[in-house]
Design a protein around this motif. Structure first.
Motif, PDB file in Angstrom:
ATOM      1  N   MET A   1     -31.557 -40.844   8.754  1.00  0.00           N
ATOM      2  CA  MET A   1     -30.496 -39.969   8.261  1.00  0.00           C
ATOM      3  C   MET A   1     -29.118 -40.450   8.722  1.00  0.00           C
ATOM      4  SD  MET A   1     -31.835 -37.633   6.380  1.00  0.00           S
ATOM      5  CE  MET A   1     -30.588 -36.378   6.295  1.00  0.00           C
ATOM      6  N   GLN A   2     -29.019 -40.808   9.992  1.00  0.00           N
ATOM      7  CA  GLN A   2     -27.735 -41.265  10.528  1.00  0.00           C
ATOM      8  C   GLN A   2     -27.301 -42.579   9.882  1.00  0.00           C
ATOM      9  OE1 GLN A   2     -25.533 -40.156  12.957  1.00  0.00           O
ATOM     10  NE2 GLN A   2     -26.595 -38.220  13.157  1.00  0.00           N
ATOM     11  N   SER A   3     -28.228 -43.531   9.746  1.00  0.00           N
ATOM     12  CA  SER A   3     -27.839 -44.847   9.254  1.00  0.00           C
ATOM     13  C   SER A   3     -27.667 -44.896   7.747  1.00  0.00           C
ATOM     14  CB  SER A   3     -28.845 -45.905   9.710  1.00  0.00           C
ATOM     15  OG  SER A   3     -30.121 -45.608   9.197  1.00  0.00           O
ATOM     16  N   LEU A   4     -28.372 -44.052   6.995  1.00  0.00           N
ATOM     17  CA  LEU A   4     -28.306 -44.127   5.538  1.00  0.00           C
ATOM     18  C   LEU A   4     -27.383 -43.094   4.906  1.00  0.00           C
ATOM     19  CD1 LEU A   4     -32.083 -44.706   4.759  1.00  0.00           C
ATOM     20  CD2 LEU A   4     -30.254 -46.405   4.861  1.00  0.00           C
ATOM     21  N   ILE A   5     -27.178 -41.953   5.564  1.00  0.00           N
ATOM     22  CA  ILE A   5     -26.401 -40.883   4.927  1.00  0.00           C
ATOM     23  C   ILE A   5     -25.160 -40.507   5.730  1.00  0.00           C
ATOM     24  CG2 ILE A   5     -26.461 -38.472   4.158  1.00  0.00           C
ATOM     25  CD1 ILE A   5     -29.458 -38.913   3.581  1.00  0.00           C
ATOM     26  N   VAL A   6     -25.344 -40.137   6.980  1.00  0.00           N
ATOM     27  CA  VAL A   6     -24.254 -39.534   7.758  1.00  0.00           C
ATOM     28  C   VAL A   6     -23.123 -40.526   8.030  1.00  0.00           C
ATOM     29  CG1 VAL A   6     -23.675 -38.426   9.932  1.00  0.00           C
ATOM     30  CG2 VAL A   6     -25.804 -37.844   8.769  1.00  0.00           C
ATOM     31  N   HIS A   7     -23.422 -41.655   8.648  1.00  0.00           N
ATOM     32  CA  HIS A   7     -22.358 -42.592   9.014  1.00  0.00           C
ATOM     33  C   HIS A   7     -21.683 -43.243   7.806  1.00  0.00           C
ATOM     34  CE1 HIS A   7     -22.285 -42.492  13.363  1.00  0.00           C
ATOM     35  NE2 HIS A   7     -23.562 -42.201  13.287  1.00  0.00           N
ATOM     36  N   PRO A   8     -22.414 -43.682   6.764  1.00  0.00           N
ATOM     37  CA  PRO A   8     -21.693 -44.206   5.597  1.00  0.00           C
ATOM     38  C   PRO A   8     -20.780 -43.170   4.944  1.00  0.00           C
ATOM     39  CG  PRO A   8     -23.964 -44.924   5.522  1.00  0.00           C
ATOM     40  CD  PRO A   8     -23.856 -43.927   6.652  1.00  0.00           C
ATOM     41  N   THR A   9     -21.216 -41.922   4.890  1.00  0.00           N
ATOM     42  CA  THR A   9     -20.379 -40.866   4.314  1.00  0.00           C
ATOM     43  C   THR A   9     -19.133 -40.645   5.165  1.00  0.00           C
ATOM     44  OG1 THR A   9     -22.363 -39.805   3.436  1.00  0.00           O
ATOM     45  CG2 THR A   9     -20.365 -38.472   3.537  1.00  0.00           C
ATOM     46  N   ALA A  10     -19.307 -40.612   6.471  1.00  0.00           N
ATOM     47  CA  ALA A  10     -18.158 -40.414   7.360  1.00  0.00           C
ATOM     48  C   ALA A  10     -17.189 -41.595   7.285  1.00  0.00           C
ATOM     49  CB  ALA A  10     -18.639 -40.225   8.794  1.00  0.00           C
ATOM     50  N   ARG A  11     -17.706 -42.816   7.229  1.00  0.00           N
ATOM     51  CA  ARG A  11     -16.827 -43.979   7.111  1.00  0.00           C
ATOM     52  C   ARG A  11     -16.055 -43.958   5.792  1.00  0.00           C
ATOM     53  NH1 ARG A  11     -21.184 -46.723   9.698  1.00  0.00           N
ATOM     54  NH2 ARG A  11     -21.998 -47.351   7.674  1.00  0.00           N
ATOM     55  N   PHE A  12     -16.727 -43.571   4.696  1.00  0.00           N
ATOM     56  CA  PHE A  12     -16.051 -43.477   3.407  1.00  0.00           C
ATOM     57  C   PHE A  12     -14.946 -42.426   3.444  1.00  0.00           C
ATOM     58  CE2 PHE A  12     -15.760 -41.552  -0.849  1.00  0.00           C
ATOM     59  CZ  PHE A  12     -15.282 -42.648  -1.550  1.00  0.00           C
ATOM     60  N   ALA A  13     -15.249 -41.270   4.036  1.00  0.00           N
ATOM     61  CA  ALA A  13     -14.246 -40.203   4.128  1.00  0.00           C
ATOM     62  C   ALA A  13     -13.050 -40.655   4.960  1.00  0.00           C
ATOM     63  CB  ALA A  13     -14.869 -38.946   4.723  1.00  0.00           C
ATOM     64  N   MET A  14     -13.306 -41.318   6.052  1.00  0.00           N
ATOM     65  CA  MET A  14     -12.200 -41.783   6.903  1.00  0.00           C
ATOM     66  C   MET A  14     -11.397 -42.880   6.205  1.00  0.00           C
ATOM     67  SD  MET A  14     -12.128 -39.769   9.325  1.00  0.00           S
ATOM     68  CE  MET A  14     -10.820 -40.529  10.223  1.00  0.00           C
ATOM     69  N   ARG A  15     -12.060 -43.715   5.419  1.00  0.00           N
ATOM     70  CA  ARG A  15     -11.344 -44.737   4.658  1.00  0.00           C
ATOM     71  C   ARG A  15     -10.404 -44.078   3.659  1.00  0.00           C
ATOM     72  NH1 ARG A  15     -15.360 -47.717   1.926  1.00  0.00           N
ATOM     73  NH2 ARG A  15     -15.985 -48.441   3.978  1.00  0.00           N
ATOM     74  N   LEU A  16     -10.852 -43.003   3.004  1.00  0.00           N
ATOM     75  CA  LEU A  16      -9.983 -42.277   2.074  1.00  0.00           C
ATOM     76  C   LEU A  16      -8.797 -41.645   2.791  1.00  0.00           C
ATOM     77  CD1 LEU A  16     -12.498 -40.439  -0.291  1.00  0.00           C
ATOM     78  CD2 LEU A  16     -11.019 -42.370  -0.833  1.00  0.00           C
ATOM     79  N   VAL A  17      -9.063 -41.034   3.937  1.00  0.00           N
ATOM     80  CA  VAL A  17      -7.987 -40.388   4.696  1.00  0.00           C
ATOM     81  C   VAL A  17      -6.941 -41.416   5.115  1.00  0.00           C
ATOM     82  CG1 VAL A  17      -7.465 -39.241   6.882  1.00  0.00           C
ATOM     83  CG2 VAL A  17      -9.374 -38.446   5.493  1.00  0.00           C
ATOM     84  N   HIS A  18      -7.390 -42.535   5.632  1.00  0.00           N
ATOM     85  CA  HIS A  18      -6.439 -43.547   6.106  1.00  0.00           C
ATOM     86  C   HIS A  18      -5.693 -44.211   4.944  1.00  0.00           C
ATOM     87  CE1 HIS A  18      -7.294 -43.388  10.368  1.00  0.00           C
ATOM     88  NE2 HIS A  18      -8.566 -43.255  10.052  1.00  0.00           N
ATOM     89  N   SER A  19      -6.349 -44.413   3.814  1.00  0.00           N
ATOM     90  CA  SER A  19      -5.636 -45.011   2.687  1.00  0.00           C
ATOM     91  C   SER A  19      -4.558 -44.070   2.163  1.00  0.00           C
ATOM     92  CB  SER A  19      -6.605 -45.395   1.574  1.00  0.00           C
ATOM     93  OG  SER A  19      -7.161 -44.249   0.984  1.00  0.00           O
TER      94      SER A  19
END
Length: 105
Positions: free
Chosen positions: A75-93
């Motif tokens: 769950m952490q490697s396939l769903i949680v962390h990729p989703t969090a990284r994507f969200a943070m990438r959007l916030v920073h962009s």
């Protein structure tokens, strides 16, 4: 995560050095969080499911913990962390776009 923050921090300080890469520190953080969370959740889930504190959980702890660790790690490697990284990438962009607009004015 709040419950595991202190032991994970201690483990990270023990196992990592200042010269380790960012990716190595993140990987260590993910794995140690999953280990501690699955350990705590194995006991908490059994006690909550039975409605009482029963020491029989410790007799079959290893098999239950291995199953919970596998599920939590997937769950952490396939769903949680990729989703969090994507969200943070959007916030920073978006923050970078706002800064660029303010500098242009």
């Amino acid at each position: 995560m709040a419950v595991t923050r202190y032991p994970v921090g201690k483990l990270k300080k023990f196992l990592s050095e200042e010269t380790d890469s960012y990716d190595a520190k993140i990987a260590l953080n993910i794995i140690s969080n999953v280990v501690f969370m699955s350990m705590i959740m194995t006991i908490a889930k059994s006690w909550a499911g039975q409605g009482q504190i029963d020491m029989s959980i410790f007799q079959r702890y290893l098999t239950l913990w291995l199953r919970n660790f596998g599920i939590a790690f997937c769950m952490q490697s396939l769903i949680v962390h990729p989703t969090a990284r994507f969200a943070m990438r959007l916030v920073h962009s978006r923050q970078n776009q706002c800064v660029a607009v303010e500098e242009a004015e």
